[in-house]
Design a protein around this motif. Sequence first.
Motif, PDB file in Angstrom:
ATOM      1  N   THR A 109      35.178   1.810  19.389  1.00 56.22           N
ATOM      2  CA  THR A 109      35.113   0.595  20.206  1.00 56.22           C
ATOM      3  C   THR A 109      34.080  -0.357  19.608  1.00 56.22           C
ATOM      4  O   THR A 109      33.151   0.078  18.927  1.00 56.22           O
ATOM      5  N   PRO A 110      34.204  -1.653  19.869  1.00 61.11           N
ATOM      6  CA  PRO A 110      33.218  -2.606  19.352  1.00 61.11           C
ATOM      7  C   PRO A 110      31.795  -2.299  19.802  1.00 61.11           C
ATOM      8  O   PRO A 110      30.843  -2.550  19.057  1.00 61.11           O
ATOM      9  N   ASP A 111      31.634  -1.761  20.990  1.00 58.50           N
ATOM     10  CA  ASP A 111      30.289  -1.483  21.501  1.00 58.50           C
ATOM     11  C   ASP A 111      29.534  -0.507  20.599  1.00 58.50           C
ATOM     12  O   ASP A 111      28.304  -0.577  20.503  1.00 58.50           O
ATOM     13  N   LEU A 112      30.240   0.416  19.953  1.00 61.24           N
ATOM     14  CA  LEU A 112      29.573   1.391  19.093  1.00 61.24           C
ATOM     15  C   LEU A 112      28.933   0.734  17.874  1.00 61.24           C
ATOM     16  O   LEU A 112      28.036   1.302  17.256  1.00 61.24           O
ATOM     17  N   LEU A 113      29.384  -0.474  17.545  1.00 58.20           N
ATOM     18  CA  LEU A 113      28.887  -1.166  16.353  1.00 58.20           C
ATOM     19  C   LEU A 113      27.974  -2.336  16.714  1.00 58.20           C
ATOM     20  O   LEU A 113      27.617  -3.143  15.849  1.00 58.20           O
ATOM     21  N   ALA A 114      27.571  -2.407  17.969  1.00 62.74           N
ATOM     22  CA  ALA A 114      26.871  -3.595  18.458  1.00 62.74           C
ATOM     23  C   ALA A 114      25.577  -3.899  17.714  1.00 62.74           C
ATOM     24  O   ALA A 114      25.219  -5.052  17.510  1.00 62.74           O
ATOM     25  N   GLY A 115      24.838  -2.868  17.283  1.00 65.57           N
ATOM     26  CA  GLY A 115      23.554  -3.110  16.640  1.00 65.57           C
ATOM     27  C   GLY A 115      23.608  -3.267  15.143  1.00 65.57           C
ATOM     28  O   GLY A 115      22.612  -3.662  14.515  1.00 65.57           O
ATOM     29  N   VAL A 116      24.764  -2.967  14.545  1.00 66.42           N
ATOM     30  CA  VAL A 116      24.864  -2.972  13.085  1.00 66.42           C
ATOM     31  C   VAL A 116      24.662  -4.396  12.552  1.00 66.42           C
ATOM     32  O   VAL A 116      25.292  -5.342  13.006  1.00 66.42           O
ATOM     33  N   GLY A 117      23.764  -4.526  11.590  1.00 65.34           N
ATOM     34  CA  GLY A 117      23.531  -5.805  10.948  1.00 65.34           C
ATOM     35  C   GLY A 117      22.446  -6.647  11.579  1.00 65.34           C
ATOM     36  O   GLY A 117      22.025  -7.646  10.992  1.00 65.34           O
ATOM     37  N   ARG A 118      21.987  -6.251  12.756  1.00 65.95           N
ATOM     38  CA  ARG A 118      20.955  -7.071  13.406  1.00 65.95           C
ATOM     39  C   ARG A 118      19.832  -6.242  14.014  1.00 65.95           C
ATOM     40  O   ARG A 118      19.003  -6.768  14.741  1.00 65.95           O
ATOM     41  N   ASP A 119      19.802  -4.952  13.718  1.00 68.11           N
ATOM     42  CA  ASP A 119      18.783  -4.096  14.311  1.00 68.11           C
ATOM     43  C   ASP A 119      17.642  -3.780  13.347  1.00 68.11           C
ATOM     44  O   ASP A 119      16.777  -2.960  13.646  1.00 68.11           O
ATOM     45  N   GLY A 120      17.653  -4.399  12.167  1.00 66.18           N
ATOM     46  CA  GLY A 120      16.554  -4.245  11.235  1.00 66.18           C
ATOM     47  C   GLY A 120      16.640  -3.071  10.296  1.00 66.18           C
ATOM     48  O   GLY A 120      15.742  -2.881   9.461  1.00 66.18           O
ATOM     49  N   HIS A 121      17.703  -2.260  10.382  1.00 62.18           N
ATOM     50  CA  HIS A 121      17.832  -1.116   9.485  1.00 62.18           C
ATOM     51  C   HIS A 121      18.363  -1.545   8.115  1.00 62.18           C
ATOM     52  O   HIS A 121      19.003  -2.583   7.980  1.00 62.18           O
ATOM     53  N   ASP A 122      18.096  -0.684   7.138  1.00 61.20           N
ATOM     54  CA  ASP A 122      18.607  -0.909   5.783  1.00 61.20           C
ATOM     55  C   ASP A 122      20.011  -0.347   5.599  1.00 61.20           C
ATOM     56  O   ASP A 122      20.728  -0.751   4.678  1.00 61.20           O
ATOM     57  N   ALA A 123      20.370   0.634   6.425  1.00 60.11           N
ATOM     58  CA  ALA A 123      21.672   1.283   6.313  1.00 60.11           C
ATOM     59  C   ALA A 123      22.090   1.778   7.688  1.00 60.11           C
ATOM     60  O   ALA A 123      21.259   1.920   8.594  1.00 60.11           O
ATOM     61  N   TRP A 124      23.380   2.040   7.812  1.00 61.22           N
ATOM     62  CA  TRP A 124      23.928   2.583   9.064  1.00 61.22           C
ATOM     63  C   TRP A 124      24.847   3.738   8.706  1.00 61.22           C
ATOM     64  O   TRP A 124      25.573   3.696   7.710  1.00 61.22           O
ATOM     65  N   PHE A 125      24.823   4.762   9.557  1.00 66.86           N
ATOM     66  CA  PHE A 125      25.548   5.986   9.246  1.00 66.86           C
ATOM     67  C   PHE A 125      26.166   6.545  10.517  1.00 66.86           C
ATOM     68  O   PHE A 125      25.481   6.763  11.521  1.00 66.86           O
ATOM     69  N   GLY A 126      27.483   6.781  10.473  1.00 68.23           N
ATOM     70  CA  GLY A 126      28.197   7.367  11.595  1.00 68.23           C
ATOM     71  C   GLY A 126      28.727   8.736  11.225  1.00 68.23           C
ATOM     72  O   GLY A 126      29.703   8.833  10.468  1.00 68.23           O
TER      73      GLY A 126
END
Length: 213
Positions: A109-126
């Motif tokens: 769902t879109p909600d699962l990706l809500a923080g990606v790109g704007r939460d200050g992390h260098d990478a994201w991992f699911g």
Amino acid sequence: MEASSATLLVIAKEPVPGRVKTRLTPPYTPQEAAVLAEAALTDTLHTMLRVPARRRILVLDGAPGPWLPPGFEVVPQASGGLDERLAAAFERCDDGPALLVGMDTPHLTPDLLAGVGRDGHDAWFGPAADGGFWALGFADPARAGDLVRGVPMSTDRTGAVQRHRLVEAGLTVGDLPPLRDVDTAADAASVVACCPPGSRFAAALASLAETVR
């Protein structure tokens, strides 16, 4: 995720019988497995249309079909192993964060990706329940090649190795919720209970329920 900065990628195979979801056979026929694959892919693409993005790219092994909605650039997958194909997909991206997902999580769902790109992390991992991963992203996609190439794919340690690579490189990692890939009939039965209303995958699975032997 700001619409001006995000690139979203979906890596997928054309849903052709005998080429996709072969571990669903049996109990499903190759044709039925392709129906489920197409439904999962279509759900994923429509979900990604609801996530703000600057670009949306379908990295496809095969040819697009009527299941492809408007709004996606379509590029061919590179040759080589999955690590090479993932690295090459990120090389299609320019500046700004980029997130790649597969076609195996129709309950995304879109909600699962809500923080990606704007939460200050260098990478994201699911992480995926089978030990792999369903999502991988980089604030700077130019770093992806060195961090993805050489990771052993399709093992129960793939996710752990990939995440360790990120941390070892000094990247801060935003962890996304674990999801279960649809690889087997048991996976499909488990995932369908988590699908949102209107899921094409759920409808396809229900329509095939009477044919399972």
